[in-house]
Design a protein around this motif. Structure first.
Motif, PDB file in Angstrom:
ATOM      1  N   VAL A 169      76.173   0.741  98.334  1.00 41.54           N
ATOM      2  CA  VAL A 169      75.036  -0.038  98.833  1.00 41.54           C
ATOM      3  C   VAL A 169      74.976  -1.425  98.182  1.00 41.54           C
ATOM      4  O   VAL A 169      74.887  -2.441  98.858  1.00 41.54           O
ATOM      5  N   ILE A 170      74.984  -1.489  96.881  1.00 44.01           N
ATOM      6  CA  ILE A 170      74.876  -2.696  96.041  1.00 44.01           C
ATOM      7  C   ILE A 170      73.520  -3.380  96.195  1.00 44.01           C
ATOM      8  O   ILE A 170      72.742  -3.452  95.245  1.00 44.01           O
ATOM      9  N   ILE A 171      73.200  -3.930  97.383  1.00 43.44           N
ATOM     10  CA  ILE A 171      71.863  -4.475  97.621  1.00 43.44           C
ATOM     11  C   ILE A 171      71.186  -3.618  98.681  1.00 43.44           C
ATOM     12  O   ILE A 171      71.649  -3.521  99.814  1.00 43.44           O
ATOM     13  N   GLY A 172      70.114  -2.962  98.298  1.00 45.36           N
ATOM     14  CA  GLY A 172      69.396  -2.106  99.238  1.00 45.36           C
ATOM     15  C   GLY A 172      68.021  -2.673  99.560  1.00 45.36           C
ATOM     16  O   GLY A 172      67.555  -3.601  98.889  1.00 45.36           O
ATOM     17  N   PRO A 173      67.371  -2.121 100.581  1.00 47.60           N
ATOM     18  CA  PRO A 173      67.884  -1.061 101.438  1.00 47.60           C
ATOM     19  C   PRO A 173      68.930  -1.584 102.414  1.00 47.60           C
ATOM     20  O   PRO A 173      68.970  -2.788 102.683  1.00 47.60           O
ATOM     21  N   PRO A 174      69.776  -0.681 102.955  1.00 47.40           N
ATOM     22  CA  PRO A 174      70.791  -1.110 103.914  1.00 47.40           C
ATOM     23  C   PRO A 174      70.151  -1.776 105.133  1.00 47.40           C
ATOM     24  O   PRO A 174      69.005  -1.490 105.479  1.00 47.40           O
ATOM     25  N   THR A 175      70.906  -2.653 105.780  1.00 45.98           N
ATOM     26  CA  THR A 175      70.366  -3.386 106.919  1.00 45.98           C
ATOM     27  C   THR A 175      70.025  -2.478 108.090  1.00 45.98           C
ATOM     28  O   THR A 175      69.189  -2.826 108.916  1.00 45.98           O
ATOM     29  N   ASN A 176      70.638  -1.300 108.168  1.00 43.23           N
ATOM     30  CA  ASN A 176      70.357  -0.381 109.270  1.00 43.23           C
ATOM     31  C   ASN A 176      69.291   0.649 108.920  1.00 43.23           C
ATOM     32  O   ASN A 176      69.122   1.651 109.621  1.00 43.23           O
ATOM     33  N   CYS A 177      68.566   0.415 107.821  1.00 40.84           N
ATOM     34  CA  CYS A 177      67.546   1.369 107.380  1.00 40.84           C
ATOM     35  C   CYS A 177      66.350   1.342 108.329  1.00 40.84           C
ATOM     36  O   CYS A 177      65.742   0.294 108.546  1.00 40.84           O
ATOM     37  N   ASN A 178      65.998   2.509 108.881  1.00 41.99           N
ATOM     38  CA  ASN A 178      64.864   2.623 109.794  1.00 41.99           C
ATOM     39  C   ASN A 178      63.664   3.299 109.160  1.00 41.99           C
ATOM     40  O   ASN A 178      62.616   3.425 109.783  1.00 41.99           O
ATOM     41  N   THR A 179      63.833   3.765 107.933  1.00 42.65           N
ATOM     42  CA  THR A 179      62.747   4.471 107.259  1.00 42.65           C
ATOM     43  C   THR A 179      61.827   3.479 106.581  1.00 42.65           C
ATOM     44  O   THR A 179      62.255   2.661 105.780  1.00 42.65           O
ATOM     45  N   LYS A 180      60.550   3.540 106.919  1.00 38.16           N
ATOM     46  CA  LYS A 180      59.576   2.656 106.285  1.00 38.16           C
ATOM     47  C   LYS A 180      59.108   3.285 104.979  1.00 38.16           C
ATOM     48  O   LYS A 180      58.685   4.435 104.962  1.00 38.16           O
ATOM     49  N   PRO A 181      59.189   2.551 103.869  1.00 39.04           N
ATOM     50  CA  PRO A 181      58.743   3.101 102.582  1.00 39.04           C
ATOM     51  C   PRO A 181      57.246   3.354 102.589  1.00 39.04           C
ATOM     52  O   PRO A 181      56.488   2.695 103.293  1.00 39.04           O
ATOM     53  N   VAL A 182      56.847   4.356 101.827  1.00 40.19           N
ATOM     54  CA  VAL A 182      55.430   4.674 101.709  1.00 40.19           C
ATOM     55  C   VAL A 182      54.732   3.555 100.957  1.00 40.19           C
ATOM     56  O   VAL A 182      55.104   3.211  99.839  1.00 40.19           O
ATOM     57  N   GLN A 183      53.730   2.957 101.593  1.00 40.37           N
ATOM     58  CA  GLN A 183      53.005   1.861 100.981  1.00 40.37           C
ATOM     59  C   GLN A 183      51.856   2.412 100.126  1.00 40.37           C
ATOM     60  O   GLN A 183      51.235   3.410 100.458  1.00 40.37           O
ATOM     61  N   SER A 184      51.602   1.759  99.045  1.00 37.15           N
ATOM     62  CA  SER A 184      50.456   2.115  98.220  1.00 37.15           C
ATOM     63  C   SER A 184      49.695   0.840  97.908  1.00 37.15           C
ATOM     64  O   SER A 184      50.262  -0.239  97.826  1.00 37.15           O
ATOM     65  N   THR A 185      48.397   0.952  97.772  1.00 32.09           N
ATOM     66  CA  THR A 185      47.580  -0.218  97.465  1.00 32.09           C
ATOM     67  C   THR A 185      47.721  -0.540  95.992  1.00 32.09           C
ATOM     68  O   THR A 185      47.289   0.223  95.132  1.00 32.09           O
ATOM     69  N   ILE A 186      48.343  -1.666  95.685  1.00 30.63           N
ATOM     70  CA  ILE A 186      48.589  -2.028  94.294  1.00 30.63           C
ATOM     71  C   ILE A 186      48.232  -3.482  94.069  1.00 30.63           C
ATOM     72  O   ILE A 186      48.104  -4.275  94.990  1.00 30.63           O
ATOM     73  N   THR A 187      48.072  -3.822  92.836  1.00 35.57           N
ATOM     74  CA  THR A 187      47.850  -5.202  92.424  1.00 35.57           C
ATOM     75  C   THR A 187      48.885  -5.547  91.380  1.00 35.57           C
ATOM     76  O   THR A 187      49.185  -4.744  90.505  1.00 35.57           O
ATOM     77  N   ALA A 188      49.437  -6.714  91.476  1.00 33.41           N
ATOM     78  CA  ALA A 188      50.454  -7.121  90.503  1.00 33.41           C
ATOM     79  C   ALA A 188      49.857  -7.170  89.109  1.00 33.41           C
ATOM     80  O   ALA A 188      48.706  -7.574  88.931  1.00 33.41           O
TER      81      ALA A 188
END
Length: 224
Positions: A169-188
């Motif tokens: 992979v080296i740099i992810g996510p792969p360009t063909n990735c269709n899975t949306k990551p689970v979002q969480s409400t965060i503050t930097a």
């Protein structure tokens, strides 16, 4: 100072090089890595570097450099350098902004995540050619039944989970990735919050585990 056996009177001696001539990996126009080693610049001695460009949310996949310590310098943008300390068994997260560095000891498991667009990192190694063992190769090349037996897992689920990882992979996510990551409400964390006029994508858009001002996913982060 590194010991050098270079004949500095030779017509083949090199003192300059354009890193654009040696791409190490390219995901797309905004996410790519150029490499400089002794193979490109023969006067380098025991040093090499990666010139890394990332957009927000892109990850230099978890990996180790078995032959070198890595110093990560942030030129522009912002990133989090994450390291597993093999002695304390703790995950350490170091947010860096322009002018800041994070150091990864030789052989330690680590990864970098860009937290804004137009992030530019320089990784400097104390080896003439940095070696690289990525997690994607270990996951895709280790038989599923070995993982299942070793960790008491369901072999079918292991095989299905890792099946999409067909290349390094080296740099992810792969360009063909269709899975949306689970979002969480965060503050930097305060040390890397972006100002209201910042032109880059805001840090809070990047999916991470829930965090507070003192912790990232249950582990302490360190201000620089």
């Amino acid at each position: 100072m590194a010991v050098s056996y270079m004949d500095f009177t030779s017509p083949s001696v090199q003192f300059t090089y354009n890193l654009k001539n040696n791409p190490f990996y390219r995901k797309d126009a905004r996410n790519y890595i150029n490499l400089l080693s002794i193979n490109q610049l023969n006067t380098l001695g025991n040093v090499s570097m990666l010139d890394i460009f990332l957009s927000a949310g892109n990850v230099i996949e978890p990996h180790i450099h078995q032959n070198a310590t890595e110093l990560v310098y942030c030129v522009s943008g912002a990133a989090v350098v994450s390291i597993i300390n093999p002695f304390t068994k703790r995950l350490l997260n170091f947010p860096i902004q322009p002018g800041q560095v994070a150091n990864v000891p030789q052989g330690w498991w680590h990864y970098e995540i860009a937290t804004v667009d137009h992030t530019h990192l320089i990784a400097i190694f104390d080896a003439p050619v940095p070696q690289f063992i990525p997690a994607s190769d270990m996951l895709r090349l280790t038989p599923a039944n070995v993982f299942a037996h070793t960790y008491c897992l369901n072999e079918v689920k292991v095989k299905d989970t890792f099946a999409p990882i067909m290349n390094t992979v080296i740099i992810g996510p792969p360009t063909n990735c269709n899975t949306k990551p689970v979002q969480s409400t965060i503050t930097a964390p305060p040390s890397i919050q972006q100002s209201h006029h910042h032109k880059h994508r805001p840090y809070r858009d990047i999916p991470y585990p829930s965090i507070s001002d003192n912790e990232w996913g249950g582990v302490k982060y360190y201000k620089l």
